[in-house]
Design a protein around this motif. Sequence first.
Motif, mmCIF file in Angstrom:
data_model
loop_
_atom_site.group_PDB
_atom_site.id
_atom_site.type_symbol
_atom_site.label_atom_id
_atom_site.label_comp_id
_atom_site.label_asym_id
_atom_site.label_seq_id
_atom_site.Cartn_x
_atom_site.Cartn_y
_atom_site.Cartn_z
ATOM 1 N N GLU A 75 56.536 101.696 30.282
ATOM 2 C CA GLU A 75 56.030 100.669 29.327
ATOM 3 C C GLU A 75 54.757 100.425 30.118
ATOM 4 O OE1 GLU A 75 57.005 100.383 26.326
ATOM 5 O OE2 GLU A 75 59.119 100.318 26.294
ATOM 6 N N PRO A 76 53.759 99.672 29.173
ATOM 7 C CA PRO A 76 52.612 98.876 29.793
ATOM 8 C C PRO A 76 52.977 97.736 30.750
ATOM 9 C CG PRO A 76 52.560 99.176 27.201
ATOM 10 C CD PRO A 76 53.776 99.647 27.613
ATOM 11 N N SER A 77 52.106 97.649 31.859
ATOM 12 C CA SER A 77 52.769 96.494 32.585
ATOM 13 C C SER A 77 52.534 94.996 31.873
ATOM 14 C CB SER A 77 51.672 96.441 33.835
ATOM 15 O OG SER A 77 52.085 97.902 34.562
ATOM 16 N N PRO A 78 53.073 94.122 32.347
ATOM 17 C CA PRO A 78 52.690 92.724 32.007
ATOM 18 C C PRO A 78 51.380 92.310 32.490
ATOM 19 C CG PRO A 78 54.977 92.976 33.108
ATOM 20 C CD PRO A 78 54.484 94.170 33.256
ATOM 21 N N VAL A 79 50.949 91.661 31.541
ATOM 22 C CA VAL A 79 49.432 90.806 31.876
ATOM 23 C C VAL A 79 49.559 89.771 32.932
ATOM 24 C CG1 VAL A 79 47.522 89.729 31.117
ATOM 25 C CG2 VAL A 79 48.854 91.595 29.802
ATOM 26 N N SER A 80 48.869 90.013 34.192
ATOM 27 C CA SER A 80 48.960 88.945 35.014
ATOM 28 C C SER A 80 48.221 87.964 34.865
ATOM 29 C CB SER A 80 48.526 89.729 36.581
ATOM 30 O OG SER A 80 49.359 90.786 36.935
ATOM 31 N N PRO A 81 48.564 86.589 35.250
ATOM 32 C CA PRO A 81 47.620 85.501 35.039
ATOM 33 C C PRO A 81 46.626 85.598 35.773
ATOM 34 C CG PRO A 81 49.447 84.683 36.568
ATOM 35 C CD PRO A 81 49.734 86.256 36.177
ATOM 36 N N MET A 82 45.694 84.704 35.391
ATOM 37 C CA MET A 82 44.365 84.530 36.149
ATOM 38 C C MET A 82 44.143 83.016 36.386
ATOM 39 S SD MET A 82 41.513 86.086 33.077
ATOM 40 C CE MET A 82 40.001 85.687 34.196
ATOM 41 N N ASP A 83 45.025 82.857 37.599
ATOM 42 C CA ASP A 83 45.378 81.575 38.088
ATOM 43 C C ASP A 83 44.795 81.478 39.731
ATOM 44 O OD1 ASP A 83 46.917 83.114 39.635
ATOM 45 O OD2 ASP A 83 48.846 82.080 38.761
ATOM 46 N N ASP A 84 45.040 80.953 40.450
ATOM 47 C CA ASP A 84 44.734 80.840 42.058
ATOM 48 C C ASP A 84 44.741 81.985 42.662
ATOM 49 O OD1 ASP A 84 47.540 80.743 42.179
ATOM 50 O OD2 ASP A 84 47.782 79.525 43.670
#
Length: 445
Positions: A354-363
Amino acid sequence: MSLREGEPEPSRAVSKLQALVRIPTVSNRDLALVDTAAFDDFVAELARQFPVLHESLELTRIHTHGLLFHWPGASDERPVVLMAHLDVVPVEGTWQHPPFSGEIVDGQIWGRGTLDDKGSLVAICEAVETLLERGFTPAQDVWLSFGCDEEVSGEAAPLAVEELVRRGVRPWFVLDEGGAVASQAFPGVAAPIGVIGLTEKGNTSVELRVEGRGGHASTPARMGPTARIARAIVRLDRAPMAPRTPDPTIELFRRMAPHGPLALRPVFANAARIKPLLTRALLAAGPETSAMTRTTFAVTTLSGAPALNVIAATAKAGVNIRIMVGDTIADVLTHLRTVIADDEVHLDVIESCEPSPVSPMDDAFALLESTITEVFPDAVPAPYVMMAATDSRFFTGICERVYRFAPFRMTLTQRQSIHAVDEHLGVDAFVDGVRWYQRLIERIH
């Protein structure tokens, strides 16, 4: 180039990459066809080139030749995993310079693996070696996970994840290959874009199969196996899945806006509000940008009868599918059945992801982009959806922050050389990449 105190020494790092590029670590799905001696040589040569790293860090062997190093930091609360792989794809075509020579010509290191992915592996190791020689201790535990069968979607990466789980390691973030400091990233955009993959498309392969009676080619019947397979391929080619522009792509264009052509800057800046228009523009701009908007189907293999005068009893077509974020394997299979519309065409799923989860744009993302800005001040850091598959997809089960970025300046020609002829990496670009990894490790908090 003048060096600041504690920076990597260029000629030392370059000679190490040359030595390791010269070892033909070509992977194969059939382990019987793998040159095990080449992989043995690579692991031994890596130890010779990086003695301090091997003396100072705990090494766990993974699968056949996978390597997992542990560098204890001042804290183990937010461990970091830096990834690369030591295997390469086979060599085909005619090269300007021998593909396993590691020759330096016109300021470029030539050879299979310079970009994918020995450049990153050696740059990581040289950064660590340099810091260890200085007596540096990272703020957090650092793990180096080097796969040996990434190019064939092998077992090393999943087994490395299992080992980390066994040790109770939950990474703060994971960084693998993927993006780059890409020039000529989009027509009219002069600034290089430091693209960081927040996610990657799913990679699934399906075989279309039709069975029949076969027989002598002198008495063919209508709609035999080969004709049905041909019709299925044409139907699939004419009916792609619905396009969409995911959020990372929208943010990519928003960040490119100040650097794009004057006429397109308002379009880029307002990408979120004009998604349908932007999607249509990307579809029209060519196959590379079109792939940014939808699940793609590529018919890659075909087989039929074993001889010219024989009617095929079985005809097959292999389809490689790169699944866009928002689509699923189930969606893909439903689409295939609907558009092919032939119960005689069987779908055999060969491999699926499956497509990978979208990682957050955090620290964690902010740390990556600020390090890009420090080492590549002319580059624009930006997120994107990675089209290809990496070993990092296996780490999404233990870490929500999985990013894909190789810290090398790459032209369009260089990016096109990956898995093709004349793969090469600039000497200065490689040294900057070493410096980027070193600064990243120093700035982990």
